[in-house]
Write an enzyme that holds these catalytic residues in place. Structure first.
Site, short mmCIF file in Angstrom:
data_model
loop_
_atom_site.label_atom_id
_atom_site.label_comp_id
_atom_site.label_asym_id
_atom_site.label_seq_id
_atom_site.Cartn_x
_atom_site.Cartn_y
_atom_site.Cartn_z
CB ILE A 128 -27.99 -1.12 76.23
CG1 ILE A 128 -28.24 -2.48 75.58
CG2 ILE A 128 -27.42 -1.24 77.64
CD1 ILE A 128 -26.98 -3.19 75.13
CB ILE A 162 -33.67 1.41 80.68
CG1 ILE A 162 -34.51 0.18 80.35
CG2 ILE A 162 -32.74 1.78 79.52
CD1 ILE A 162 -33.73 -1.12 80.27
CB ALA A 183 -30.02 -18.08 72.23
CD GLU A 249 -23.39 -4.72 80.71
OE1 GLU A 249 -24.32 -4.54 81.53
OE2 GLU A 249 -23.56 -5.20 79.58
CD GLN A 286 -4.96 -3.64 119.03
OE1 GLN A 286 -5.77 -4.34 119.63
NE2 GLN A 286 -3.65 -3.74 119.20
CD GLN A 343 -20.88 -0.65 112.59
OE1 GLN A 343 -21.71 -0.65 111.69
NE2 GLN A 343 -21.18 -0.77 113.87
N GLY A 347 -23.20 6.78 114.03
CA GLY A 347 -24.49 7.27 113.57
C GLY A 347 -24.40 8.22 112.39
CB THR A 372 -27.47 -11.41 89.99
OG1 THR A 372 -27.54 -12.76 89.49
CG2 THR A 372 -28.75 -10.68 89.65
CD GLU A 374 -26.66 -13.97 93.92
OE1 GLU A 374 -26.37 -13.69 95.08
OE2 GLU A 374 -26.93 -13.10 93.06
#
Length: 384
Positions: A128, A162, A183, A249, A286, A343, A347, A372, A374
């Site tokens: 899409i 895409i 729209a 979605e 711990q 973490q 390494g 996003t 936001e």
């Protein structure tokens, strides 16, 4: 073994059987090829054909259109299997959970019978095309234009980011059919790309994660598209069609997030119990146990939220607001959890040979695509 999640009210024995079957297939048949696919930047067409033969494509499409006749729970079960196997690059959820649903819910009867059976077999690989260079999440800012000329449309424009773009031979394109109407001037055109003059694929974009999923630029230069390929047969319905399908979605993104969180916990628990530092397993410290307990709580809460959204969606009750909040909250916490797990590898967590490094890189896009986070908060705030 990680603390068990609360039982999912939506998941049936049939869903579980599909998940187990698909997980076994992915691990046995695809995982050994994953490194080569990552290096190539895409999976191959044979994998899509295998997915079709095994019933992993269009699982929620009715049998009369060539699908397996399931519900969205079957699509979710496949996403969990994909996540459990670490096969983030397979674009089956875009193909089956998004594009097939547009055709099923918005297409004409002729369009359903024309495209869905071939999508179920993998003969057609679907994508899409919404996002354009410079527009991001602003769907109303589309510049791709389709002009009606007799029984055809002349399509011009470009798309980027895409998924399935290099392999797709069926692309649903969001475009303007009336550039004066905002729209209400947006439509969805279905472009069959095989031998389509004026259609070309740009580069397969190099990403920091999801390396085996082809993600491309697409260009449409005076592409002639039959008027019969206008999804639903009526101009100006594209924006409303997209709004109708976006909750699913975003739920797909959330389900994929849970699958990644579960795999991250699994590999991190195994590593911390085997790896030693200062003469004892890392798990014996711990701080390690506290961090993993915090991560498990995030997973429990996130899975419970997604399971509740699944129940609502299967009843047809998941709206834009709750889908947006679920997507934002789960993917933010997915990235937090995977980062905490990385973490604990020290390494080694930064080395691509370790699954946690790939999970970390693959996770970052979750907060971006599908809208996003936001934008998710902005959408949800309109309902407050």
């Amino acid at each position: 073994m990680a603390i068990q999640n609360f039982p999912a009210a939506w998941m049936t024995d049939e869903h579980r059987m599909l998940q187990e079957s698909a997980t076994r297939f992915f691990k046995e048949q695809w995982v050994p090829k994953d490194e080569a696919w990552r290096e190539a930047g895409m999976m191959d067409r044979e994998a899509w054909a295998q997915a079709g033969v095994n019933g992993f494509l269009c699982a929620s499409v009715p049998e009369q259109y060539g699908g397996a006749g399931g519900d969205f729970g079957h699509e979710a079960a496949l996403l969990y299997a994909q996540g459990e196997s670490g096969m983030a690059g397979f674009g089956g959820s875009v193909h089956s959970g998004i594009v097939a649903q547009y055709i099923l819910h918005c297409g004409t009867e002729a369009q359903k019978r024309r495209w869905l059976p071939r999508m179920a077999t993998g003969e057609l690989i679907a994508a899409i095309a919404m996002t354009e260079p410079g527009t991001g999440s602003d769907l109303q800012g589309l510049r791709t234009l389709a002009v009606r000329e007799g029984d055809r449309y002349r399509l011009n424009g470009s798309k980027t980011f895409i998924s399935n773009g290099q392999l797709a031979n069926l692309v649903v394109v969001a475009c303007k059919t009336d550039k004066e109407q905002g729209a209400q001037g947006i439509s969805l055109l279905v472009v069959e790309t095989d031998d389509a003059e004026g259609f070309r694929r740009g580069r397969n974009l190099e990403k920091i994660g999801m390396e085996s999923q082809d993600t491309s630029e697409l260009f449409f230069d005076d592409v002639q598209v039959p008027a019969d390929n206008l999804l639903g047969g009526e101009e100006g319905q594209g924006f409303f069609q997209m709004m109708q399908e976006l909750p699913q979605e975003r739920l797909i993104v959330s389900v994929a997030g849970i699958a990644t969180m579960e795999l991250a916990m699994q590999v991190t628990l195994a590593y911390t119990k085997e790896r030693k530092a200062f003469g004892k397993p890392i798990f014996a410290f711990q701080n390690t146990r506290f961090k993993l307990a915090e991560c498990q709580a995030l997973l429990l809460a996130s899975r419970a939220l997604v399971d509740a959204a699944m129940v609502a969606h299967l009843k047809g009750e998941l709206g834009i607001d709750r889908a947006a909040l679920t997507k934002y909250w789960v993917t933010d916490n997915q990235c937090k959890l995977v980062d905490e797990c990385l973490q604990l590898f020290g390494g080694y967590g930064y080395m691509k040979e370790y699954p946690i490094a790939r999970l970390w890189a693959d996770s970052r896009v979750q907060r971006i695509y599908g809208g996003t986070n936001e934008i998710m908060k902005e959408l949800a705030s309109r309902f407050l």
